[in-house]
Design an enzyme around this catalytic site. Structure first.
Site, PDB file in Angstrom:
ATOM      1  CG  ASP A 250      -0.355  -0.497   2.561  1.00 59.15           C
ATOM      2  OD1 ASP A 250       0.982  -0.567   2.447  1.00 59.15           O
ATOM      3  OD2 ASP A 250      -1.130  -0.890   3.468  1.00 59.15           O
TER       4      ASP A 250
ATOM      5  CG  ASN B 272      -8.995  -0.440  11.029  1.00 61.39           C
ATOM      6  OD1 ASN B 272      -8.118  -1.130  10.863  1.00 61.39           O
ATOM      7  ND2 ASN B 272      -9.570   0.568  10.368  1.00 61.39           N
TER       8      ASN B 272
ATOM      9  CG  HIS C  74      -6.001  -1.575   8.166  1.00 64.37           C
ATOM     10  ND1 HIS C  74      -5.784  -0.205   8.213  1.00 64.37           N
ATOM     11  CD2 HIS C  74      -4.562  -1.992   8.382  1.00 64.37           C
ATOM     12  CE1 HIS C  74      -4.667   0.117   8.561  1.00 64.37           C
ATOM     13  NE2 HIS C  74      -4.014  -0.939   8.772  1.00 64.37           N
TER      14      HIS C  74
ATOM     15  CD  GLU D  91      -8.716   1.628   6.686  1.00 63.94           C
ATOM     16  OE1 GLU D  91      -8.455   0.657   7.377  1.00 63.94           O
ATOM     17  OE2 GLU D  91      -8.215   2.701   6.945  1.00 63.94           O
TER      18      GLU D  91
HETATM   19  C1  GLP Z   1      -0.308   0.136   8.374  1.00 64.51           C
HETATM   20  C2  GLP Z   1      -0.350  -0.244   6.884  1.00 64.51           C
HETATM   21  C3  GLP Z   1      -0.464  -1.958   6.973  1.00 64.51           C
HETATM   22  C4  GLP Z   1       0.368  -2.392   8.232  1.00 64.51           C
HETATM   23  C5  GLP Z   1      -0.393  -1.960   9.340  1.00 64.51           C
HETATM   24  C6  GLP Z   1       0.262  -2.578  10.918  1.00 64.51           C
HETATM   25  O1  GLP Z   1      -1.539   1.124   8.473  1.00 64.51           O
HETATM   26  N1  GLP Z   1      -1.282   0.125   5.976  1.00 64.51           N
HETATM   27  O2  GLP Z   1      -0.070  -2.504   5.938  1.00 64.51           O
HETATM   28  O3  GLP Z   1       0.697  -3.687   7.929  1.00 64.51           O
HETATM   29  O4  GLP Z   1      -0.874  -0.991   9.320  1.00 64.51           O
HETATM   30  O5  GLP Z   1       0.993  -1.313  11.312  1.00 64.51           O
HETATM   31  P1  GLP Z   1       2.025  -1.498  12.678  1.00 64.51           P
HETATM   32  O6  GLP Z   1       2.889  -2.581  12.329  1.00 64.51           O
HETATM   33  O7  GLP Z   1       2.510  -0.321  12.713  1.00 64.51           O
HETATM   34  O8  GLP Z   1       0.720  -1.752  13.597  1.00 64.51           O
END
Ligand code: GLP
Length: 260
Positions: free
Chosen positions: A84, A150, A152, A157
């Protein structure tokens, strides 16, 4: 933290999904990196190249460090994609996922090939088409994932996730909780600074990878991990789709697993 041979974990199954739970986050990251490293070595025995979708976020940092150190992988034969990117963000922005991956992986490995989503492309829909074409040239061998607070996956989302999406990559509006997560993790100074839209690979693109390695750690993930593994399988908790994937493994630390 022990030697890799001494790292212990509990393993169990939730529907089709394999789950491994570790006492320490560091052990989880090192063992996940070893799992991924061995798998990539195996892929390269039978194929010229291996194609890997990288995730970003705080969870991935120790894992990426351990994977780079793993050894015995010819990185010049690895082709990287990512999950992403924010719409309109420059590659150099500290919150950009291209910047994250360039600093932590591309600049270290040098010989690997990277295909980045150009977040600041002037024609975003054409960028989706370009990325779709490269993604579809050959199957993806490994998809790495984190889980949003959340639920995702990538930026699919709960409000827009579609388990039967016909697109490989699409533009989405981000939930405010996701945007706040990026502020809390230190990637942006305030909510207004986080872009409202992003590119994301879709759920079917993620699930089509030959292997999926998903990781979550820390207390802030415990509620969503409970919902993912004990609630209903539904786009309302996008990560729950992994319970339908027998080729997926979820790595947890004790804090993320503490409500199971
Ligand atoms: C982010 C990204 C995801 C990532 C997830 C976890 O927003 N869009 O690709 O894997 O959320 O993030 P974190 O490891 O900082 O909790």
């Amino acid at each position: 933290m022990g030697n890799i041979e001494e790292i212990k974990f509990q393993s169990f199954q939730v529907d089709a999904l394999s789950v491994r739970s570790y006492l320490l986050f560091t052990d989880m990251a090192i063992d996940a990196a070893s799992w991924a490293g061995k798998y990539l070595q195996d892929c390269l025995k039978y194929q010229d190249n291996a194609r890997v979708i990288l995730a970003t976020g705080t969870t991935q940092i120790k894992f990426l460090e351990a994977l780079i150190k793993f050894g015995g992988i010819d990185w010049s034969r690895i082709v990287f994609f990512h999950l992403d990117e924010y719409l309109g963000i420059e590659a150099n922005h500290i919150g950009s996922f291209r910047r994250y991956l360039r600093d932590r992986v591309e600049n270290v490995l040098k010989s690997a090939t990277f295909h980045y989503i150009k977040g600041d492309a002037i024609q975003p829909l054409e960028e989706c088409d370009r990325y779709t074409q490269i993604l579809k040239e050959k199957p993806i061998d490994l998809c790495l994932l984190g889980i949003g607070e959340n639920g995702h996956l990538a930026f699919n989302e709960p409000s827009i996730a579609n388990f039967n999406d016909t697109k490989a990559i699409k533009l989405v509006k981000l939930d405010n909780s996701t945007r706040q997560q990026q502020v809390n993790q230190g990637y942006f100074s305030q909510l207004d600074a986080v872009p409202q839209y992003a590119f994301t690979l879709t759920i079917p693109t993620i699930c089509a990878a030959k292997k999926i390695l998903c990781m979550a750690n820390g207390d802030r993930k415990s509620l969503i991990i409970k919902e993912m593994l004990k609630g209903e399988i539904s786009p309302k908790c996008p990560a729950s789709v992994l319970r339908l994937q027998s080729h997926a493994t979820l790595f947890l630390d004790a804090d993320a697993a503490n409500l199971l």
